[in-house]
Design a protein around this motif. Structure first.
Motif, mmCIF file in Angstrom:
data_model
loop_
_atom_site.group_PDB
_atom_site.id
_atom_site.type_symbol
_atom_site.label_atom_id
_atom_site.label_comp_id
_atom_site.label_asym_id
_atom_site.label_seq_id
_atom_site.Cartn_x
_atom_site.Cartn_y
_atom_site.Cartn_z
ATOM 1 N N ARG A 229 18.387 4.259 20.117
ATOM 2 C CA ARG A 229 19.076 3.329 21.013
ATOM 3 C C ARG A 229 18.295 3.148 22.313
ATOM 4 N NH1 ARG A 229 25.540 4.697 20.064
ATOM 5 N NH2 ARG A 229 25.517 4.185 17.825
ATOM 6 N N ASN A 230 18.143 1.901 22.707
ATOM 7 C CA ASN A 230 17.372 1.620 23.920
ATOM 8 C C ASN A 230 17.940 2.316 25.145
ATOM 9 O OD1 ASN A 230 15.832 0.018 22.293
ATOM 10 N ND2 ASN A 230 16.469 -1.939 23.176
ATOM 11 N N ASP A 231 19.286 2.343 25.242
ATOM 12 C CA ASP A 231 19.914 2.965 26.420
ATOM 13 C C ASP A 231 20.216 4.443 26.212
ATOM 14 O OD1 ASP A 231 22.024 2.922 24.637
ATOM 15 O OD2 ASP A 231 23.302 1.597 25.843
ATOM 16 N N ARG A 232 19.918 4.956 24.995
ATOM 17 C CA ARG A 232 20.100 6.363 24.646
ATOM 18 C C ARG A 232 21.557 6.817 24.673
ATOM 19 N NH1 ARG A 232 15.185 10.206 26.069
ATOM 20 N NH2 ARG A 232 15.732 10.695 23.911
ATOM 21 N N GLN A 233 22.495 5.882 24.758
ATOM 22 C CA GLN A 233 23.911 6.230 24.877
ATOM 23 C C GLN A 233 24.587 6.267 23.516
ATOM 24 O OE1 GLN A 233 25.243 7.082 27.996
ATOM 25 N NE2 GLN A 233 23.035 6.937 28.432
ATOM 26 N N TYR A 234 25.472 7.226 23.327
ATOM 27 C CA TYR A 234 26.257 7.340 22.102
ATOM 28 C C TYR A 234 27.492 8.171 22.417
ATOM 29 C CZ TYR A 234 23.819 11.824 22.092
ATOM 30 O OH TYR A 234 23.308 13.043 22.473
ATOM 31 N N THR A 235 28.542 7.980 21.628
ATOM 32 C CA THR A 235 29.746 8.780 21.827
ATOM 33 C C THR A 235 29.667 10.035 20.960
ATOM 34 O OG1 THR A 235 30.994 7.744 20.028
ATOM 35 C CG2 THR A 235 31.056 6.655 22.182
ATOM 36 N N ARG A 236 30.466 11.019 21.285
ATOM 37 C CA ARG A 236 30.509 12.243 20.485
ATOM 38 C C ARG A 236 30.994 11.945 19.070
ATOM 39 N NH1 ARG A 236 30.236 17.689 21.263
ATOM 40 N NH2 ARG A 236 31.481 19.033 19.893
ATOM 41 N N LYS A 237 31.968 11.030 18.950
ATOM 42 C CA LYS A 237 32.482 10.686 17.618
ATOM 43 C C LYS A 237 31.398 10.040 16.761
ATOM 44 C CE LYS A 237 37.488 10.253 18.269
ATOM 45 N NZ LYS A 237 38.654 9.352 18.123
ATOM 46 N N GLU A 238 30.585 9.184 17.360
ATOM 47 C CA GLU A 238 29.485 8.565 16.616
ATOM 48 C C GLU A 238 28.499 9.625 16.133
ATOM 49 O OE1 GLU A 238 28.887 4.103 18.456
ATOM 50 O OE2 GLU A 238 28.165 5.801 19.642
ATOM 51 N N ALA A 239 28.134 10.530 17.030
ATOM 52 C CA ALA A 239 27.174 11.580 16.671
ATOM 53 C C ALA A 239 27.746 12.498 15.592
ATOM 54 C CB ALA A 239 26.790 12.382 17.911
ATOM 55 N N GLN A 240 29.033 12.794 15.681
ATOM 56 C CA GLN A 240 29.645 13.673 14.686
ATOM 57 C C GLN A 240 29.765 12.988 13.331
ATOM 58 O OE1 GLN A 240 33.193 14.877 16.925
ATOM 59 N NE2 GLN A 240 32.361 16.952 17.116
ATOM 60 N N LEU A 241 29.966 11.661 13.309
ATOM 61 C CA LEU A 241 29.995 10.937 12.034
ATOM 62 C C LEU A 241 28.611 10.979 11.385
ATOM 63 C CD1 LEU A 241 31.258 9.146 9.886
ATOM 64 C CD2 LEU A 241 30.865 7.161 11.365
ATOM 65 N N LEU A 242 27.565 10.731 12.160
ATOM 66 C CA LEU A 242 26.207 10.813 11.614
ATOM 67 C C LEU A 242 25.884 12.243 11.190
ATOM 68 C CD1 LEU A 242 23.527 9.516 10.924
ATOM 69 C CD2 LEU A 242 22.812 9.827 13.313
ATOM 70 N N ASP A 243 26.365 13.195 11.944
ATOM 71 C CA ASP A 243 26.163 14.611 11.616
ATOM 72 C C ASP A 243 26.771 14.947 10.253
ATOM 73 O OD1 ASP A 243 25.758 17.573 12.481
ATOM 74 O OD2 ASP A 243 27.907 17.466 12.051
ATOM 75 N N VAL A 244 27.973 14.442 9.985
ATOM 76 C CA VAL A 244 28.607 14.667 8.684
ATOM 77 C C VAL A 244 27.803 13.987 7.577
ATOM 78 C CG1 VAL A 244 30.632 14.086 7.284
ATOM 79 C CG2 VAL A 244 30.936 15.064 9.564
#
Length: 465
Positions: A229-244
């Motif tokens: 991501r250009n702005d390097r921003q993400y939510t914890r829920k987004e990261a946890q979904l990708l993590d799963v």
């Protein structure tokens, strides 16, 4: 004109003198094999029995993939199970959810070392991966940017092979060396993937490259989103979904095509980089890791030709056209449906569907998930009525993974590379198991049906029409 250019042009001219098309037509004639011969000689085509079950080619402690039972020759479907080192994937994911933490690094530790980590061991594993994410000095420019590829999987394979040259002792490795190489590659995959993608965008898509510095405090899923991501921003829920998603793609038994390819290469005694590149090349295929792209292409086609995505009749009519090879890519396949092992359900698809609907609820992408859900619901009956296929068919993980990636803003180019990023864990575990317990080169037999022929002198040969 220098000699190198002259030789290249001469090669092109020489190739034009060969009638490649006719030669290949002739080759196709010589390559024909009567399909009935597979039954006659009891050959297990695709290393599968007639009931669809796989031919046992090895024994493993790493993973169990269970989708049916066979009792007295009768195959009975059961809900799918995916077991990592004795632990159900549902338990791993659900307990991480309860404790509001990430699970992929725990899966890495479990698959590589054979047991669940303590808090300290998990923290040490996360640190070990974080400190290994950086690429060798000059590698990005010399090995990635200087020779970009339109296909990221192709570039990942070449990058893994190139890392061989940066290893002081890549061939004569102990199991400890193997483990360090595995950790290095698992850690570096997101960085290799991002570098290949950014270079591809710049070279072939006329777009700007965006290269971020790594953040050591980020876990694997966070690092992937942060790099992309250009702005390097993400939510914890987004990261946890990708993590799963990484966790459920990390391993799937020794019999899947890419893992078996890795074990076959390993059994020859080749180096780890060659073995892992072999696995990546296998995963690239659309019948294996590339299937998620086919689902997305199918979904886009259905969206374009079905006006009301919630009308069961309209959706069913178009799916019928797809099955009759009258629509879609004319292959007659509803991608994302069916699996070699799973029958009633694919546990990965069940987990992913639940997680995805949670995040998609109320968003613009929710109607597309509902359309996939409807396709999943309608397909089994349509396959029975249109194709006469009476076996139990369920959605597989590819049904939802591509749309989840899109929801997370991940480009289509990276769908299969993300699969490879996760599966590097399983490949590593299986390679080390093969080294420790295999002890024999994998060399199945092929029955030859070609008949002996009398040699024909060169001057007496004629073209056979």
């Amino acid at each position: 004109m220098n000699r190198q250019v002259e030789n290249y042009l001469r090669l092109e001219q020489e190739e034009s003198q060969l009638d490649i098309s006719s030669l290949c037509e002739r080759l196709a004639q010589y390559s024909q094999i009567d399909s009935s011969l597979y039954d006659k000689y009891h050959v297990k085509r695709g290393l599968r029995h007639s009931d669809g079950s796989g031919v046992a080619a090895g024994i493993t402690n790493i993973c169990t993939v269970h989708g049916y039972i066979i009792d007295e020759g009768i195959r009975t479907p059961i809900p799918g199970e995916l077991i990592y080192r004795g632990y159900d994937i549902n338990d791993l994911v659900e307990n991480a959810e309860k404790e509001d933490r990430f699970v992929f690094e725990e899966v890495v530790y479990l698959l590589l070392f054979g047991q669940l980590p303590t808090k300290k061991e998990l923290a040490d594993c996360e640190t070990a991966l974080s400190m290994r994410r950086e690429l060798p000095p000059g590698f990005l420019v010399d090995s990635i940017m200087q020779s970009p590829s339109k296909n990221i999987m192709n570039k990942l394979s070449r990058s893994i092979l190139s890392l061989y040259s940066y290893d002081k002792n890549p061939d004569n490795t102990t199991i400890e060396d193997e483990m360090l190489i595995a950790l290095n590659l698992i850690a570096k995959m997101p960085n290799l993937m991002n570098g290949a993608y950014q270079t591809k965008r710049h070279k072939f898509d006329n777009a700007s490259m965006v290269m971020h510095q790594l953040k050591p405090e980020e876990r694997t899923a966070e690092s992937i989103l942060s790099l992309l991501r250009n702005d390097r921003q993400y939510t914890r829920k987004e990261a946890q979904l990708l993590d799963v998603m990484l966790a459920i793609h990390a391993e799937h038994g020794g019999g899947n095509n890419s893992t078996f390819s890795c074990r076959v290469a390993t059994s020859s005694g080749t180096d780890p980089y060659a073995a892992y590149a072999t696995a990546i090349n296998s995963l690239k295929g659309p019948r294996h890791g590339g299937a998620n792209i086919k689902v997305i292409e199918m979904l886009d086609d259905i969206k374009a030709h079905v006006k009301n995505w919630e009308d069961e009749g309209e959706v069913a009519d178009y799916l019928t056209k797809i099955l009759k090879r009258e629509a879609g890519d004319r292959a007659g396949l509803i991608y994302g449906m069916g699996h070699a092992v799973y029958t009633l359900s694919d546990p990965r698809a069940v987990i992913l569907k639940r997680k995805a609907f949670e995040l998609a609820k109320g968003s613009e992408i929710e109607p597309q998930f509902r359309l996939l859900d409807l396709i999943e619901k309608l397909t089994p009956e349509l396959m029975r009525s249109v194709r006469g296929i009476d076996k139990t068919v369920c959605a597989n993980v590819d049904m939802y993974s591509g749309l989840v990636y899109r929801m997370l803003g991940i480009p289509d180019d990276l769908f299969t590379p993300l699969f490879a990023t996760a599966r590097m864990v399983g490949w590593s575990a299986h390679r080390m198991e093969e080294i420790l317990t295999g002890k024999r080169i994998i060399r199945p037999a092929y029955r030859t049906i070609a008949k002996r022929k009398e040699y024909i002198p060169l001057d007496s040969r004629t073209v056979v029409e």
